[in-house]
Design an enzyme around this catalytic site. Structure first.
Site, short mmCIF file in Angstrom:
data_model
loop_
_atom_site.label_atom_id
_atom_site.label_comp_id
_atom_site.label_asym_id
_atom_site.label_seq_id
_atom_site.Cartn_x
_atom_site.Cartn_y
_atom_site.Cartn_z
N GLU A 1 0.88 -1.17 0.00
CA GLU A 1 0.00 0.00 0.00
C GLU A 1 0.92 1.22 0.00
O GLU A 1 1.62 1.48 0.98
CB GLU A 1 -0.90 -0.02 1.24
CG GLU A 1 -1.84 1.17 1.32
CD GLU A 1 -2.56 1.25 2.66
OE1 GLU A 1 -3.02 0.21 3.18
OE2 GLU A 1 -2.63 2.38 3.21
N ARG B 1 1.39 9.94 1.54
CA ARG B 1 1.96 10.81 2.58
C ARG B 1 3.18 11.53 2.06
O ARG B 1 3.66 12.48 2.67
CB ARG B 1 2.37 9.97 3.80
CG ARG B 1 1.17 9.52 4.58
CD ARG B 1 1.55 8.50 5.63
NE ARG B 1 0.41 7.65 5.85
CZ ARG B 1 0.34 6.68 6.73
NH1 ARG B 1 1.37 6.41 7.49
NH2 ARG B 1 -0.74 5.97 6.85
N LYS C 1 -11.27 -1.04 5.77
CA LYS C 1 -10.11 -0.96 6.64
C LYS C 1 -10.61 -0.63 8.05
O LYS C 1 -11.53 0.18 8.20
CB LYS C 1 -9.19 0.12 6.08
CG LYS C 1 -8.08 0.59 6.98
CD LYS C 1 -7.04 1.31 6.16
CE LYS C 1 -6.27 2.33 6.99
NZ LYS C 1 -4.91 2.55 6.50
C1 3PG Z 1 -1.86 2.96 7.93
O1 3PG Z 1 -1.92 3.94 7.20
O2 3PG Z 1 -2.54 1.97 7.72
C2 3PG Z 1 -1.02 3.07 9.15
O3 3PG Z 1 -0.15 4.12 9.15
C3 3PG Z 1 -0.30 1.82 9.51
O4 3PG Z 1 -0.14 1.88 10.88
P1 3PG Z 1 1.22 1.50 11.62
O5 3PG Z 1 2.23 2.53 11.24
O6 3PG Z 1 0.89 1.48 13.07
O7 3PG Z 1 1.60 0.14 11.11
#
Ligand code: 3PG
Length: 320
Positions: A41, A45, A129
């Site tokens: 994914e 960002r 999600k």
């Molecule tokens: C996401 O966008 O799904 C999260 O940033 C993932 O979360 P994590 O950094 O706690 O794995």
């Protein structure tokens, strides 16, 4: 489920990535794939997300690619145009969700309440999600919601790592987990692809939970089976439990067949958390299966033989 959600389910873990530059895209994806995870994914960002998706899609068409942190309709369009097979957002935005679905794409909006999940499902999302999973009550929250929203299928992210991923994947309605734990910013910045591959491998191993479940030993007849069972039981101070087609020794560590069964000498059962996922991951490592031997019970694949014997033993997977 749609074929993309099916694929996500088989892979089981989706690495979430924030690329710093397009140069990182291919080496990082090769590292993920080598570690058993050909899914990513790619989050919006960072400004290079679209270019990374485009490049990976072109050069590594086998990677299952999603776009993450999609906050606008424009980003969703750019992501799909670049080759993203699914579009993920941190929150539930009906406008983006509807837009992606109308364009024939797969939307996986972030949800954290039953209300948001219900709306996303009613818009046509087959997989949604759950984010941020740990901060929102984790798997206990999902089990409560799942009792009412029986059709919900979740991909959980946010606070998930190698230590808790099994808790989520044990829940039947969770099709996959995702997160950044396998590809931390510092490892990406340092170009430490070996570390990323190792983290993926360890996560896949933890997810599959492969272990020796039992050893089956063939016998010519019931008399020979009884003799073998008694010798093993005496050797290891284990109990003998007669069954219909076999005699069990210990806590079923040994299954002594009353007749010659599959395998020249017998069979070895490998336990695992999820037979479909184990078949997917082991096939990628070159293991061949006999699909006709698959058994399904209550919607779960519970059993499947490998195509080849090892040392005169047939090998089968067994759902724990
Ligand atoms: C996401 O966008 O799904 C999260 O940033 C993932 O979360 P994590 O950094 O706690 O794995």
């Amino acid at each position: 489920m749609n074929p993309i959600a099916e694929k996500i389910y088989e892979i089981g873990i989706v690495p979430v990535i924030a690329f710093n530059s397009v140069d990182e895209a291919l080496p990082l994806c090769r590292a993920l794939s080598e570690g058993g995870l050909s899914a990513a994914e790619v989050t919006f960002r960072t400004p290079c997300a679209e270019a990374c998706i485009r490049l990976i899609h072109k050069e590594m068409p086998d990677m299952l690619l999603g776009a993450g942190t999609v906050l606008t309709v424009d980003q969703a369009d750019r992501a799909m145009d670049a080759g993203a097979s699914f579009v993920v957002s941190p929150g539930f935005d009906p406008v983006i969700t509807r837009h992606v679905i109308e364009k024939g794409g797969i939307a996986m909006p972030g949800t954290s309440t039953a209300g948001e999940m219900q709306q996303a499902m009613n818009l046509g999302c087959e997989a949604i999600k759950f984010f941020p999973a740990e901060a929102n009550g984790g798997v206990a929250m999902l089990r409560d919601i799942g009792a009412a929203l029986k059709g919900a299928r979740w991909i959980c992210t946010g606070g998930i790592n190698i230590t808790n991923l099994r808790n989520y994947l044990d829940c039947d309605q969770v099709i996959a987990v995702g997160g950044t734990w396998m590809c931390r910013c510092d490892a990406i910045k340092a170009g430490d692809w070996a570390q990323i591959t190792a983290a993926c491998k360890a996560s896949v191993d933890t997810m599959l939970g492969l272990h020796l479940a039992h050893i089956g030993i063939n016998s010519k007849n019931e008399e020979e089976a009884a003799a073998t069972a008694s010798l093993l039981a005496g050797l290891l101070n284990m109990k003998v439990t007669p069954g219909n087609a076999s005699i069990f020794v210990g806590k079923r560590e040994f299954e002594i067949m009353k007749q010659p069964g599959r395998g020249r000498n017998g069979h070895i059962a490998i336990g695992c958390t999820n037979v479909d996922r184990a078949i997917y991951h082991l096939s990628r490592r070159g293991v061949r299966f006999d699909p006709d031997s698959k058994k399904v019970q209550n919607g779960h694949t519970t059993f499947c033989y490998l195509a080849d014997e090892i040392g005169g033993f047939a090998i089968h997977l067994l759902r724990d």
